[in-house]
Scaffold this active site. Structure first.
Site, PDB file in Angstrom:
ATOM      1  N   ARG A  65      -2.473   4.931  -9.402  1.00 49.31           N
ATOM      2  CA  ARG A  65      -2.009   6.129  -8.707  1.00 49.31           C
ATOM      3  C   ARG A  65      -0.508   6.331  -8.884  1.00 49.31           C
ATOM      4  NH1 ARG A  65      -4.496   4.990  -2.864  1.00 49.31           N
ATOM      5  NH2 ARG A  65      -3.589   2.980  -3.414  1.00 49.31           N
TER       6      ARG A  65
ATOM      7  N   HIS B 166      -3.608   0.654  11.522  1.00 52.62           N
ATOM      8  CA  HIS B 166      -3.263  -0.733  11.236  1.00 52.62           C
ATOM      9  C   HIS B 166      -1.752  -0.918  11.153  1.00 52.62           C
ATOM     10  CE1 HIS B 166      -4.136   1.498   7.454  1.00 52.62           C
ATOM     11  NE2 HIS B 166      -2.933   1.057   7.136  1.00 52.62           N
TER      12      HIS B 166
ATOM     13  N   GLN C  76      -3.133  -5.797   6.129  1.00 47.98           N
ATOM     14  CA  GLN C  76      -3.087  -4.641   7.022  1.00 47.98           C
ATOM     15  C   GLN C  76      -4.094  -4.872   8.148  1.00 47.98           C
ATOM     16  OE1 GLN C  76      -3.561  -1.907   3.587  1.00 47.98           O
ATOM     17  NE2 GLN C  76      -2.013  -0.622   4.549  1.00 47.98           N
TER      18      GLN C  76
ATOM     19  N   GLU D 232      -4.706  13.018   9.034  1.00 51.04           N
ATOM     20  CA  GLU D 232      -5.063  12.579   7.692  1.00 51.04           C
ATOM     21  C   GLU D 232      -6.486  12.049   7.771  1.00 51.04           C
ATOM     22  OE1 GLU D 232      -5.632   9.853   4.297  1.00 51.04           O
ATOM     23  OE2 GLU D 232      -5.371   9.173   6.351  1.00 51.04           O
TER      24      GLU D 232
ATOM     25  N   ASP E 158      -1.942   8.942   9.951  1.00 51.02           N
ATOM     26  CA  ASP E 158      -2.596   8.316   8.810  1.00 51.02           C
ATOM     27  C   ASP E 158      -3.808   7.502   9.234  1.00 51.02           C
ATOM     28  OD1 ASP E 158      -2.417   7.459   5.856  1.00 51.02           O
ATOM     29  OD2 ASP E 158      -2.528   5.545   6.931  1.00 51.02           O
TER      30      ASP E 158
ATOM     31  N   HIS F 164      -0.476  12.330  -3.057  1.00 56.64           N
ATOM     32  CA  HIS F 164      -0.082  11.000  -3.514  1.00 56.64           C
ATOM     33  C   HIS F 164      -1.284  10.146  -3.860  1.00 56.64           C
ATOM     34  CE1 HIS F 164      -1.342   9.921   0.514  1.00 56.64           C
ATOM     35  NE2 HIS F 164      -1.253   8.655   0.192  1.00 56.64           N
ATOM     36  N   ASP F 165      -2.449  10.518  -3.346  1.00 57.19           N
ATOM     37  CA  ASP F 165      -3.647   9.705  -3.501  1.00 57.19           C
ATOM     38  C   ASP F 165      -4.418  10.102  -4.760  1.00 57.19           C
ATOM     39  OD1 ASP F 165      -4.799   7.506  -2.288  1.00 57.19           O
ATOM     40  OD2 ASP F 165      -5.023   8.527  -0.370  1.00 57.19           O
TER      41      ASP F 165
ATOM     42  N   ARG G 279       2.237  12.854  10.589  1.00 53.09           N
ATOM     43  CA  ARG G 279       0.966  12.767   9.866  1.00 53.09           C
ATOM     44  C   ARG G 279       0.241  11.522  10.365  1.00 53.09           C
ATOM     45  NH1 ARG G 279      -0.579   9.706   5.485  1.00 53.09           N
ATOM     46  NH2 ARG G 279      -2.105  10.573   4.028  1.00 53.09           N
TER      47      ARG G 279
ATOM     48  N   ASP H  75       0.830  -1.207   0.000  1.00 51.64           N
ATOM     49  CA  ASP H  75       0.000   0.000   0.000  1.00 51.64           C
ATOM     50  C   ASP H  75       0.864   1.256   0.000  1.00 51.64           C
ATOM     51  OD1 ASP H  75      -2.283   1.588   0.025  1.00 51.64           O
ATOM     52  OD2 ASP H  75      -2.572   1.435   2.189  1.00 51.64           O
TER      53      ASP H  75
END
Length: 657
Positions: free
Chosen positions: A528, A183, A251, A325, A283, A394-395, A281, A140
């Site tokens: 992506r 996770h 995950q 995030e 996440d 990035h997404d 950050r 991921d």
């Protein structure tokens, strides 16, 4: 001293034991912080773990004290500086850059060798995408972490990371790293020990012996990656149970209802802080607390988790800041910056996803009515909180157009989301965008979009025109100039909104989608990676040549950063208001600051549009001056300021000297 500010004797004893090797001045400094923050820390833990609150509070303070005792001297000095400048992230001189270390410069040492490039761009905040050790194979993009205390070997070591943080700090650049909260990788030590049968570590996860509870949860849970990770639970033979796996089967969601998990992450945060990481950050923070009958996102306990972790950091490393995030609906977003009882105690930064979505919406439609309504509906940020604004990240772009906002301006939300996805995939007639469709859900019709900023604003379409009709140089030049104008307009909107703007790596050079994105193992099913290209340093070498598109794009980004840094009106403490009485092609925003008013004007139409000079005067601007061009704003006999196609203006009062 009030009763609420009294720190229990057993906590003080534990602190004294942890700090026994320190001098009196340092011990007293920690005790001052403890008296200030302990009541808020204890309150958050009492709400999360009422049966163990006192014990967990004491252990959390011990984690902070141990980290404080070994904090390097230069970072302690940074702590003192940040205590005196609590608004450091809100200042207009803050400009961010986000990248993968390997795709930007190969290694952490390579990143250090490119700090001059970042300073040239005006960067003061560097977000390096996941670089802590992930699982092997598909991970991921690094968000399946196998070890929070080890750097990916191909990038370097933790010593290299600490050295880079020190180097960046010397250049005035703050290092930002991801901390995945929801996770861990299946290969993480906690998960491995859970599979080995250790009950302590089984309790770190959500593991069920049968489908009864998973099926009950699934009735209200959305699927994040329906295509390649359907469902939210995975059977694992080794653990002999169903494991909660929101994002991928490898995950494993951790159980924040277990206070041991919170204490583990508090220790990890202190570890990263002592390496020199200045912003973490958080996440996937919205997913951390699970509650039956809900989407298991944005639960109230999420904000108590953040508060507890934030206060541990304030005890050990006050220079650290938190970034949430939370890519959630606008009405759920503000609490991540701290509201109600969490005001001033939560994250310092949160992503303003609506700014990104509406920037692309207004470019595609040439109409600002929906954007005005959606952006005006957001309440102001708390004084201690600041938005992260961005055009790309990035997404993928998820087309978060609220049905209520769409209906309010006479638009069908579902159809508009589909239109935007088709437009930016280049599938709608007349589209100049060349993005890629990501995660098409045939059941719901939902589509998302991948693509670099250059590919989405029309550079690739212009190049196609040059290739297919080489004799039409006028048509190509016009298409390229429009793409340049759209990109500058969109970036000016992001930089002028307020908050902290972040540039996604490669966008400052006008890089297009990577045509070879699927060639790397593990990338072939995730487009992506098309907008995560390796930075083209040969292209970057031309950034000073204004005859090239690269030079023009780079110069425009430098210019925006420089002008922004000179404008006190863009300090994030000022609220941004959307001015609704404008032409449907012009988005106008106003900011009020003690230094004077600011009005951002953005013409998203392909033709000239008017703005009344009275609109500027009503905001307190008596001698309109465009800070971006450095020229006075003029108007015609009818009192109309005419904005050229895709024009951006940052209007302030004419300087007096």
């Amino acid at each position: 001293m009030t009763a609420m500010s009294v720190v229990p004797a057993q906590v003080l004893d534990a602190v004294d034991a942890a700090l026994s090797g320190l001098g009196g001045a340092r011990r007293r400094a920690f005790h001052r912080r403890l008296r200030r923050w302990y009541p808020d820390l204890a309150a958050s833990l009492a709400r999360l773990y009422p049966d163990r609150a006192d014990e967990v509070a004491q252990r959390a303070v011990e984690v902070a004290a141990v980290a404080y005792a070994v904090r390097p001297k230069d970072l302690r000095e940074l702590d003192e500086t940040r205590i005196l400048t609590p608004d450091w992230l809100q200042r207009p001189s803050m400009v961010g850059y986000a990248c993968y270390a390997d795709r930007f410069a190969g290694t952490l040492r390579g990143v250090g060798e490119r700090t001059g490039y970042l300073r040239e761009l005006g960067v003061t905040y560097l977000h390096l995408m996941p670089l802590l050790l992930p699982r092997e194979g598909d991970n991921d993009g690094g968000y399946a972490v196998a070890d929070y205390r080890t750097v990916r070997p191909d990038l370097g070591t933790t010593e290299d990371l600490a050295a880079l943080a020190t180097q960046l700090r010397g250049e005035g650049i703050s290092l930002v790293l991801d901390l995945v909260l929801n996770h861990v990788a299946r290969e993480h030590e906690w998960a491995a020990r859970a599979r080995a049968g250790e009950q302590r570590y089984r309790d770190y996860f959500h593991i069920y012996p049968d489908r009864e509870l998973p099926d009950a949860y699934e009735t209200t849970l959305p699927e994040v990656f329906r295509d390649f990770a359907p469902g939210n639970f995975t059977w694992d033979d080794e653990v002999d149970g169903w494991v909660w796996t929101t994002f991928n089967e490898w995950q494993w969601d951790v159980s924040w209802a277990n206070p041991e998990v919170l204490l583990e992450y508090a220790d990890i945060i202190c570890f990263l802080g002592n390496l020199g990481v200045e912003v973490v950050r958080l996440d996937a923070i919205a997913f951390t607390w699970k509650r039956l009958g809900t989407t298991c996102q944005n639960q109230p306990e999420v904000h108590d988790i953040t508060q507890a972790l934030r206060l541990v950091a304030r005890l050990a490393a006050p220079a650290m800041a938190f970034k949430a995030e939370a890519i959630v609906g606008p009405r759920d977003l503000l609490p991540y910056l701290g509201t109600g009882r969490h005001t001033g105690l939560s994250s310092d930064l949160a992503y303003h996803n609506t700014v990104m979505v509406q920037a692309w919406n207004i470019l595609a439609t040439g109409d600002v009515r929906l954007a005005k309504h959606a952006l005006a509906a957001l309440p102001p940020t708390p004084p201690a909180g600041t938005w992260i604004t961005y055009l790309r990240c990035h997404d993928d772009i998820g087309w978060a157009i609220d049905d209520g906002d769409a209906q309010a301006v006479g638009v069908n939300g579902w159809m508009h989301r589909r239109y935007l996805a088709d437009w930016y995939a280049g599938e709608f007639p007349g589209s100049w965008a060349r993005g890629l469709t990501f995660q098409f859900n045939a059941a719901t019709g939902d589509k998302r979009t991948s693509g670099t900023a250059a590919s989405l604003v029309g550079f690739d379409a212009a190049a196609e025109l040059a290739a297919t009709t080489p004799s039409d140089t006028t048509g190509y030049a016009a298409a390229r100039d429009q793409a340049l104008a759209r990109l500058f307009l969109a970036n000016a909107f992001v930089f002028g909104w307020g908050g902290l703007p972040v540039i996604w790596s490669g966008d400052e050079l006008g890089m297009s989608n990577d045509p070879h994105w699927m060639d790397e193992p593990g990338h072939e099913d995730d487009n992506r990676w098309a907008h995560r290209p390796r930075l083209d340093w040969d292209r970057a070498a031309a950034r000073a040549d204004l005859r090239t598109d690269t030079g023009k794009v780079f110069a425009s980004m430098v210019h925006l950063a420089q002008v922004r840094a000179s404008r006190p009106e863009l300090h994030a403490v000022s609220d941004t208001r959307v001015l609704t009485d404008t032409d449907d092609g012009v988005l106008a925003i106003a900011r009020a600051h003690p230094s004077g008013p600011f009005v951002g004007l953005y013409n998203v139409a392909a033709d000239a549009r008017p703005v009344s000079v009275e609109l500027l005067r009503r905001q307190g601007i008596t001698a309109p001056f465009d800070a971006l061009s450095g020229h006075a704003v003029t108007w015609d006999a009818d009192g109309l300021v005419w904005l050229p196609p895709y024009a951006a203006r940052w209007v302030v009062d004419q300087p007096t000297s």
